[in-house]
Motif scaffolding. Structure first.
Motif, PDB file in Angstrom:
ATOM      1  N   VAL A  61     -12.298  18.948 -11.144  1.00  0.00           N
ATOM      2  CA  VAL A  61     -12.088  17.988 -10.167  1.00  0.00           C
ATOM      3  C   VAL A  61     -10.824  17.155 -10.618  1.00  0.00           C
ATOM      4  CG1 VAL A  61     -13.297  15.536  -9.309  1.00  0.00           C
ATOM      5  CG2 VAL A  61     -14.520  17.586 -10.332  1.00  0.00           C
ATOM      6  N   GLU A  62      -9.875  17.866  -9.407  1.00  0.00           N
ATOM      7  CA  GLU A  62      -8.878  17.352  -9.354  1.00  0.00           C
ATOM      8  C   GLU A  62      -8.598  15.385  -8.641  1.00  0.00           C
ATOM      9  OE1 GLU A  62      -5.518  19.777  -8.068  1.00  0.00           O
ATOM     10  OE2 GLU A  62      -6.302  21.476  -9.822  1.00  0.00           O
ATOM     11  N   THR A  63      -9.467  15.283  -8.014  1.00  0.00           N
ATOM     12  CA  THR A  63      -9.110  14.401  -6.962  1.00  0.00           C
ATOM     13  C   THR A  63      -9.581  13.214  -7.686  1.00  0.00           C
ATOM     14  OG1 THR A  63      -9.908  15.439  -5.060  1.00  0.00           O
ATOM     15  CG2 THR A  63     -10.117  13.244  -4.368  1.00  0.00           C
ATOM     16  N   ARG A  64      -8.657  11.930  -7.409  1.00  0.00           N
ATOM     17  CA  ARG A  64      -9.034  10.676  -8.269  1.00  0.00           C
ATOM     18  C   ARG A  64     -10.394   9.600  -7.577  1.00  0.00           C
ATOM     19  NH1 ARG A  64      -6.387  10.626 -13.189  1.00  0.00           N
ATOM     20  NH2 ARG A  64      -4.695  11.590 -12.620  1.00  0.00           N
ATOM     21  N   TYR A  65     -10.287   9.394  -8.303  1.00  0.00           N
ATOM     22  CA  TYR A  65     -11.701   8.475  -8.401  1.00  0.00           C
ATOM     23  C   TYR A  65     -11.832   7.395  -9.058  1.00  0.00           C
ATOM     24  CZ  TYR A  65     -14.040  12.690  -5.521  1.00  0.00           C
ATOM     25  OH  TYR A  65     -13.968  13.676  -4.714  1.00  0.00           O
ATOM     26  N   GLY A  66     -11.780   5.890  -7.883  1.00  0.00           N
ATOM     27  CA  GLY A  66     -12.438   4.533  -9.085  1.00  0.00           C
ATOM     28  C   GLY A  66     -12.031   3.722  -8.014  1.00  0.00           C
ATOM     29  N   SER A  67     -11.714   2.719  -8.754  1.00  0.00           N
ATOM     30  CA  SER A  67     -11.295   1.451  -7.954  1.00  0.00           C
ATOM     31  C   SER A  67      -9.385   1.153  -8.315  1.00  0.00           C
ATOM     32  CB  SER A  67     -12.191  -0.242  -8.071  1.00  0.00           C
ATOM     33  OG  SER A  67     -11.827  -0.388  -9.603  1.00  0.00           O
ATOM     34  N   PHE A  68      -9.058   0.355  -7.545  1.00  0.00           N
ATOM     35  CA  PHE A  68      -7.732   0.167  -7.475  1.00  0.00           C
ATOM     36  C   PHE A  68      -7.071  -1.286  -7.039  1.00  0.00           C
ATOM     37  CE2 PHE A  68      -7.587   1.507  -2.719  1.00  0.00           C
ATOM     38  CZ  PHE A  68      -6.898   0.397  -2.261  1.00  0.00           C
ATOM     39  N   LYS A  69      -6.724  -1.784  -7.252  1.00  0.00           N
ATOM     40  CA  LYS A  69      -5.896  -3.393  -6.855  1.00  0.00           C
ATOM     41  C   LYS A  69      -4.386  -2.332  -6.714  1.00  0.00           C
ATOM     42  CE  LYS A  69      -6.671  -7.784  -6.914  1.00  0.00           C
ATOM     43  NZ  LYS A  69      -7.964  -9.285  -7.367  1.00  0.00           N
ATOM     44  N   ARG A  70      -3.443  -3.253  -5.230  1.00  0.00           N
ATOM     45  CA  ARG A  70      -2.166  -3.431  -4.996  1.00  0.00           C
ATOM     46  C   ARG A  70      -1.897  -4.709  -5.156  1.00  0.00           C
ATOM     47  NH1 ARG A  70       0.593   1.663  -5.244  1.00  0.00           N
ATOM     48  NH2 ARG A  70       2.623   0.465  -6.133  1.00  0.00           N
ATOM     49  N   SER A  71      -0.896  -5.590  -5.702  1.00  0.00           N
ATOM     50  CA  SER A  71      -0.295  -6.417  -5.162  1.00  0.00           C
ATOM     51  C   SER A  71       1.264  -6.473  -5.023  1.00  0.00           C
ATOM     52  CB  SER A  71      -0.294  -7.775  -6.255  1.00  0.00           C
ATOM     53  OG  SER A  71      -2.337  -8.128  -6.211  1.00  0.00           O
ATOM     54  N   PHE A  72       1.550  -7.711  -3.717  1.00  0.00           N
ATOM     55  CA  PHE A  72       3.018  -7.503  -3.211  1.00  0.00           C
ATOM     56  C   PHE A  72       3.714  -8.559  -2.792  1.00  0.00           C
ATOM     57  CE2 PHE A  72       1.230  -3.488  -2.321  1.00  0.00           C
ATOM     58  CZ  PHE A  72       2.053  -2.198  -3.044  1.00  0.00           C
ATOM     59  N   GLN A  73       4.673  -9.181  -3.782  1.00  0.00           N
ATOM     60  CA  GLN A  73       5.015 -10.681  -3.107  1.00  0.00           C
ATOM     61  C   GLN A  73       5.911 -10.389  -1.984  1.00  0.00           C
ATOM     62  OE1 GLN A  73       4.626 -13.290  -5.135  1.00  0.00           O
ATOM     63  NE2 GLN A  73       5.481 -14.551  -3.223  1.00  0.00           N
ATOM     64  N   LEU A  74       5.359 -11.386  -1.762  1.00  0.00           N
ATOM     65  CA  LEU A  74       6.384 -10.645   0.120  1.00  0.00           C
ATOM     66  C   LEU A  74       7.374 -12.034  -0.072  1.00  0.00           C
ATOM     67  CD1 LEU A  74       3.311 -10.494   2.648  1.00  0.00           C
ATOM     68  CD2 LEU A  74       4.844  -8.588   1.468  1.00  0.00           C
ATOM     69  N   PRO A  75       7.893 -12.376   0.746  1.00  0.00           N
ATOM     70  CA  PRO A  75       9.399 -13.347   0.367  1.00  0.00           C
ATOM     71  C   PRO A  75       8.624 -14.262   1.589  1.00  0.00           C
ATOM     72  CG  PRO A  75       9.861 -11.119   2.613  1.00  0.00           C
ATOM     73  CD  PRO A  75       8.822 -10.961   1.741  1.00  0.00           C
ATOM     74  N   ASP A  76       9.135 -15.165   1.433  1.00  0.00           N
ATOM     75  CA  ASP A  76       8.716 -17.082   2.454  1.00  0.00           C
ATOM     76  C   ASP A  76       9.114 -16.317   4.507  1.00  0.00           C
ATOM     77  OD1 ASP A  76       7.848 -17.558   0.395  1.00  0.00           O
ATOM     78  OD2 ASP A  76      10.081 -19.040  -0.145  1.00  0.00           O
ATOM     79  N   SER A  77      10.220 -15.106   4.749  1.00  0.00           N
ATOM     80  CA  SER A  77      10.458 -15.285   5.601  1.00  0.00           C
ATOM     81  C   SER A  77       9.105 -14.436   6.883  1.00  0.00           C
ATOM     82  CB  SER A  77      11.532 -15.012   6.116  1.00  0.00           C
ATOM     83  OG  SER A  77      11.617 -13.695   5.384  1.00  0.00           O
ATOM     84  N   ILE A  78       8.058 -14.746   6.340  1.00  0.00           N
ATOM     85  CA  ILE A  78       7.106 -13.938   7.149  1.00  0.00           C
ATOM     86  C   ILE A  78       6.444 -14.832   7.683  1.00  0.00           C
ATOM     87  CG2 ILE A  78       6.303 -11.685   5.369  1.00  0.00           C
ATOM     88  CD1 ILE A  78       3.907 -13.026   4.556  1.00  0.00           C
ATOM     89  N   ASP A  79       5.398 -13.899   8.631  1.00  0.00           N
ATOM     90  CA  ASP A  79       4.889 -14.583   9.582  1.00  0.00           C
ATOM     91  C   ASP A  79       3.190 -14.367   9.525  1.00  0.00           C
ATOM     92  OD1 ASP A  79       3.072 -15.959  11.894  1.00  0.00           O
ATOM     93  OD2 ASP A  79       4.287 -14.951  13.190  1.00  0.00           O
ATOM     94  N   ALA A  80       2.725 -15.178   8.754  1.00  0.00           N
ATOM     95  CA  ALA A  80       1.276 -14.170   8.068  1.00  0.00           C
ATOM     96  C   ALA A  80       0.420 -14.529   9.563  1.00  0.00           C
ATOM     97  CB  ALA A  80       0.677 -15.601   6.738  1.00  0.00           C
TER      98      ALA A  80
END
Length: 145
Positions: free
Chosen positions: A95-114
């Motif tokens: 079984v080479e496929t990865r399983y489980g949970s993940f969480k990725r976070s990215f700090q964005l610049p102030d110049s975005i339109d949220a």
């Protein structure tokens, strides 16, 4: 069918040297930490004049398995892919496929339109487009005194 474990140490040396290779191979010094087995999707990040684009490789995921949050300039993408053994109770050889949970976070610049962030999930690829707010993007030259 017979499965043979590949051992690169055997092809490098013979005899007594292979004995030491087996004892002091990479696994000898490596500990099995949960991080090594964790599922971490690959992400491509690009920027144009008008937006930031993020592409997550999430093969095998369904839309309900993915969460996207934008909070105080931090974009967080999380999800979980569970290993589902079929009712036939197959005997897996590998079984080479990865399983489980993940969480990725990215700090964005102030110049975005949220308010205009857009997400699209198709064919196992999650595309997130984060437009820039042209009013906030201002270049300013600063004179040195």
């Amino acid at each position: 069918m017979s499965l043979i474990t590949y051992n690169p140490a055997r092809t490098r040396t013979q005899g007594v040297n292979s004995f030491f290779d087996d004892i002091f191979n990479d696994k000898f010094f490596k500990t099995e930490l949960p991080q090594e087995r964790a599922f971490v999707p690959q992400v491509d990040i690009s920027e144009s004049e008008s937006a930031f684009d993020l592409q997550f490789a999430l093969a095998g995921f369904k839309k309900p398995d993915i969460n996207i949050e934008l909070n105080n300039g931090v974009l967080t993408v999380s999800g979980e892919r569970k290993f589902e053994e079929e009712k036939t109770k197959k005997n897996f050889h590998s079984v080479e496929t990865r399983y489980g949970s993940f969480k990725r976070s990215f700090q964005l610049p102030d110049s975005i339109d949220a308010e205009k962030v857009d997400a699209n999930f198709e064919d196992g690829i999650l595309n997130i487009t984060i437009p820039k707010d042209v009013k906030k993007v201002q270049k300013k030259s600063i004179a040195i005194k």
